[in-house]
Design an enzyme around this catalytic site. Sequence first.
Site, PDB file in Angstrom:
ATOM      1  N   CYS A  59     -14.029  -9.912 -21.620  1.00 11.27           N
ATOM      2  CA  CYS A  59     -12.888 -10.784 -21.873  1.00 11.27           C
ATOM      3  C   CYS A  59     -12.470 -11.451 -20.565  1.00 11.27           C
ATOM      4  CB  CYS A  59     -11.669 -10.079 -22.453  1.00 11.27           C
ATOM      5  SG  CYS A  59     -11.980  -9.225 -23.986  1.00 11.27           S
ATOM      6  N   ARG A 117     -17.862 -13.613 -19.330  1.00 13.50           N
ATOM      7  CA  ARG A 117     -17.288 -12.271 -19.511  1.00 13.50           C
ATOM      8  C   ARG A 117     -17.133 -11.893 -20.983  1.00 13.50           C
ATOM      9  NH1 ARG A 117     -14.582 -10.478 -14.740  1.00 13.50           N
ATOM     10  NH2 ARG A 117     -13.653  -8.882 -16.030  1.00 13.50           N
ATOM     11  N   TRP A 137     -14.281 -10.727 -25.959  1.00 12.44           N
ATOM     12  CA  TRP A 137     -15.437  -9.934 -26.399  1.00 12.44           C
ATOM     13  C   TRP A 137     -14.837  -8.849 -27.283  1.00 12.44           C
ATOM     14  CZ3 TRP A 137     -17.049  -4.827 -26.083  1.00 12.44           C
ATOM     15  CH2 TRP A 137     -18.405  -4.592 -26.350  1.00 12.44           C
ATOM     16  N   ASN A 152      -7.101  -7.506 -22.004  1.00 14.15           N
ATOM     17  CA  ASN A 152      -8.482  -7.065 -21.823  1.00 14.15           C
ATOM     18  C   ASN A 152      -8.436  -5.543 -21.750  1.00 14.15           C
ATOM     19  OD1 ASN A 152     -11.098  -6.734 -21.098  1.00 14.15           O
ATOM     20  ND2 ASN A 152     -10.944  -7.745 -19.100  1.00 14.15           N
ATOM     21  N   GLY A 153      -9.257  -4.851 -22.520  1.00 13.25           N
ATOM     22  CA  GLY A 153      -9.232  -3.383 -22.495  1.00 13.25           C
ATOM     23  C   GLY A 153      -9.036  -2.842 -23.904  1.00 13.25           C
ATOM     24  N   GLU A 209     -36.902  -2.292 -17.083  1.00 15.01           N
ATOM     25  CA  GLU A 209     -36.127  -3.500 -16.819  1.00 15.01           C
ATOM     26  C   GLU A 209     -36.739  -4.713 -17.532  1.00 15.01           C
ATOM     27  OE1 GLU A 209     -33.305  -4.078 -15.801  1.00 15.01           O
ATOM     28  OE2 GLU A 209     -33.248  -6.132 -15.065  1.00 15.01           O
ATOM     29  N   LYS A 215     -34.726  -6.914 -20.290  1.00 19.14           N
ATOM     30  CA  LYS A 215     -34.530  -8.366 -20.165  1.00 19.14           C
ATOM     31  C   LYS A 215     -34.970  -9.070 -21.435  1.00 19.14           C
ATOM     32  CE  LYS A 215     -32.326  -8.512 -17.583  1.00 19.14           C
ATOM     33  NZ  LYS A 215     -31.876  -7.518 -16.670  1.00 19.14           N
ATOM     34  N   GLU A 227     -32.532  -8.396 -24.384  1.00 21.32           N
ATOM     35  CA  GLU A 227     -31.203  -8.975 -24.221  1.00 21.32           C
ATOM     36  C   GLU A 227     -31.141 -10.439 -24.596  1.00 21.32           C
ATOM     37  OE1 GLU A 227     -28.630  -7.356 -20.629  1.00 21.32           O
ATOM     38  OE2 GLU A 227     -30.663  -7.862 -20.016  1.00 21.32           O
ATOM     39  N   HIS A 248     -48.186  10.098 -26.009  1.00 16.85           N
ATOM     40  CA  HIS A 248     -47.348  11.128 -26.637  1.00 16.85           C
ATOM     41  C   HIS A 248     -46.485  10.551 -27.754  1.00 16.85           C
ATOM     42  CE1 HIS A 248     -48.626  14.011 -23.655  1.00 16.85           C
ATOM     43  NE2 HIS A 248     -48.347  13.122 -22.710  1.00 16.85           N
ATOM     44  N   LYS A 276     -20.755  -9.950 -19.651  1.00 21.89           N
ATOM     45  CA  LYS A 276     -21.268  -9.681 -18.313  1.00 21.89           C
ATOM     46  C   LYS A 276     -20.732  -8.395 -17.721  1.00 21.89           C
ATOM     47  CE  LYS A 276     -23.590 -10.738 -14.679  1.00 21.89           C
ATOM     48  NZ  LYS A 276     -25.037 -10.479 -14.792  1.00 21.89           N
TER      49      LYS A 276
HETATM   50  C1  F6R Z   1     -28.579  -6.170 -18.025  1.00 23.25           C
HETATM   51  C2  F6R Z   1     -27.199  -6.095 -17.633  1.00 23.25           C
HETATM   52  C3  F6R Z   1     -26.444  -4.839 -17.910  1.00 23.25           C
HETATM   53  C4  F6R Z   1     -25.709  -4.409 -16.636  1.00 23.25           C
HETATM   54  C5  F6R Z   1     -24.809  -3.199 -16.910  1.00 23.25           C
HETATM   55  C6  F6R Z   1     -24.131  -2.712 -15.658  1.00 23.25           C
HETATM   56  O1  F6R Z   1     -29.123  -7.419 -17.770  1.00 23.25           O
HETATM   57  O2  F6R Z   1     -26.662  -7.007 -17.087  1.00 23.25           O
HETATM   58  O3  F6R Z   1     -27.281  -3.830 -18.359  1.00 23.25           O
HETATM   59  O4  F6R Z   1     -26.649  -4.100 -15.662  1.00 23.25           O
HETATM   60  O5  F6R Z   1     -23.844  -3.551 -17.857  1.00 23.25           O
HETATM   61  O6  F6R Z   1     -23.339  -3.706 -15.084  1.00 23.25           O
HETATM   62  P1  F6R Z   1     -22.880  -3.621 -13.585  1.00 23.25           P
HETATM   63  O7  F6R Z   1     -24.088  -3.699 -12.721  1.00 23.25           O
HETATM   64  O8  F6R Z   1     -21.966  -4.788 -13.396  1.00 23.25           O
HETATM   65  O9  F6R Z   1     -22.181  -2.311 -13.411  1.00 23.25           O
END
Ligand code: F6R
Length: 612
Positions: free
Chosen positions: A2, A27, A76, A102-103, A485, A489, A492, A508, A607
């Site tokens: 948010c 956000r 969000w 927010n929260g 990773e 990616k 996502e 396995h 984010k």
């Molecule tokens: C993946 C991604 C999330 C963040 C996770 C932690 O692309 O962006 O998995 O890595 O939410 O966020 P931070 O690093 O801000 O604590």
Amino acid sequence: MCGIVGYIGPRNCVPILLEGLRRLEYRGYDSAGIALVMNGKFSIHKKAGKVADLVSLLNAGNSELNAQLGIGHTRWATHGEPNDTNAHPHWDAKKEIAIIHNGIIENYLAIKTKLLREGHTFESSTDTEVLAHLIGVMFERTNDLCSAVRMALSEVEGTYGLVVLSTRDSGKIVVARRGSPLIIGVGEGENFVASDASAIVEYTRQVVYLEDGEVAELTTQGFQTMTIDDVKIDKVVEEITLELSQIERGGYDHFMMKEINEQPETIRDAMRGRLLLDEGDVKLGGLTDVMERLLKAKRIILNGCGTSWHAALVGEYMLEQIAKIPTEVEYASEFRYRNPIIGEDDVLFSISQSGETADTLAAMREAKKKGATVLGIVNVVGSTIARESDGGVYVHAGPEIGVASTKSFTSQLTVLALITLMLARAKGMSREDGKVLAKELASLPDKVAHILKQTETIQALANEFKDVRNFLYLGRGANFPVALEGALKLKEISYIHAEGYPAAEMKHGPIALIDENMPVVFIVPRDGIYDKVISNIHEVRARRGRIIAVANEDDREIEEMAEFVIPVPRTYGFFGPIINVIPLQLLSYYMAIARETDVDQPRNLAKSVTVE
Ligand code: F6R
């Protein structure tokens, strides 16, 4: 999670709020809204969808909007689906108060039940509307907005970054923080509030970071900060260094592509002034005070969430193999509920791009409470993790706006490599050996730039596989987290199901999935376990799986085995993840482009995850 922006001053705040929301949209982006005080009355506009949908709604309206006091929110969803009604701002019963939040208000149901009994009715399914009503009840008693907010918050459990306006006690904005970041932007004859600096940097660089438990009242002339119990607090005004160009797309179609391409520079920035090539050593000012504790530590615990957790997994290899320090990695989200055995001999690094992730912050606080030294590896300067830790290292990747982490991951890995080299030298690694590693680290930005030239090949690959429904990513050793990773990616931003596995684990279980429809991405550099991974490739080939290999440029053998090879330069094994992940970032980007998904704002994500 948010976005929040608010303004009080002489200007028309509508463009300030809308531009602020556009900048904060990364956000959270399922609905947006603004509340303006115009001629002593509220003008509130809310819309499900993106900020652009809110702007269209406003443009379609007949009246000219001009207000000197207003707040805006991009959401969000936590409680209640993303629709117009659940969008913020929310009102109290008399519609004299508007709030954005927010929260999560954890005890909102208990409060709601009580208010329902008292005759309140609610329009939305949100916890925020309940809080608005509660503030309204307190406002009836006190007639003072700030007191009403403090009284209401004393009954609330949960987290909030809260901004409140009233038409009755107008001429002020009341804000409060617990668990969700808020900053006050200090201007001349005007003041701002925002959940992060990107929303207000155009207007002021002077900011005040609110801490948990703090409330502030903003007027055109200044601000006053206090605790929830009304104890006045003096706050320091700090200067932010963020440049506007850093939060613009700068000619790229997407922030994600801009950020992928920034990596040669951001990796260099992470090392700048820290890597001492001639001495084969590293200097990290933020760890100087805790160096003794680090060297005496019985173990290091690395934790984070998502991509930052993947960085931690690579860090474990580096710290154990190079610096010979026992290291453990833990999901921050699991950490505190496990009641972990932590003591004064432990050092915990919280790895976080945003520095605000609720789970990572909670894990850090838990470790601190138990006596551990807590350190941050953080990107956002002044973020909560950075401020609450005993020390740490900024990764200096600059603002990351694309929801999928890219440059912050490689910068986190670079910083972990620097910490490792520094500790290894302090624990007896020779200067000569240190110089070899330092030189290798310094060469990484050019290697990354070299990989970035392959965009066309990777785009062609993405077009070939765009309709596939599942992917496997396999790697071993320090490249196993790279497989995780790469899979994350892809999931996502292209919504293709993908799983990362240690290559040897395939037999396995996941091997059952392999047939001619299953592409398998192997990260297979020429390291000590190359032959083992080649055996795994044979196992996939034998079952007609389609093989894409990220392999070293001079590896001729792999060409015989893989349908597609993405060549990467060689580097020292434990630094390999820093460059091997680059083609996987590009692959997921181009897959998303081919599938026409929203690269920068993928569905359901946000984010900065500031709720548990
Ligand atoms: C993946 C991604 C999330 C963040 C996770 C932690 O692309 O962006 O998995 O890595 O939410 O966020 P931070 O690093 O801000 O604590």
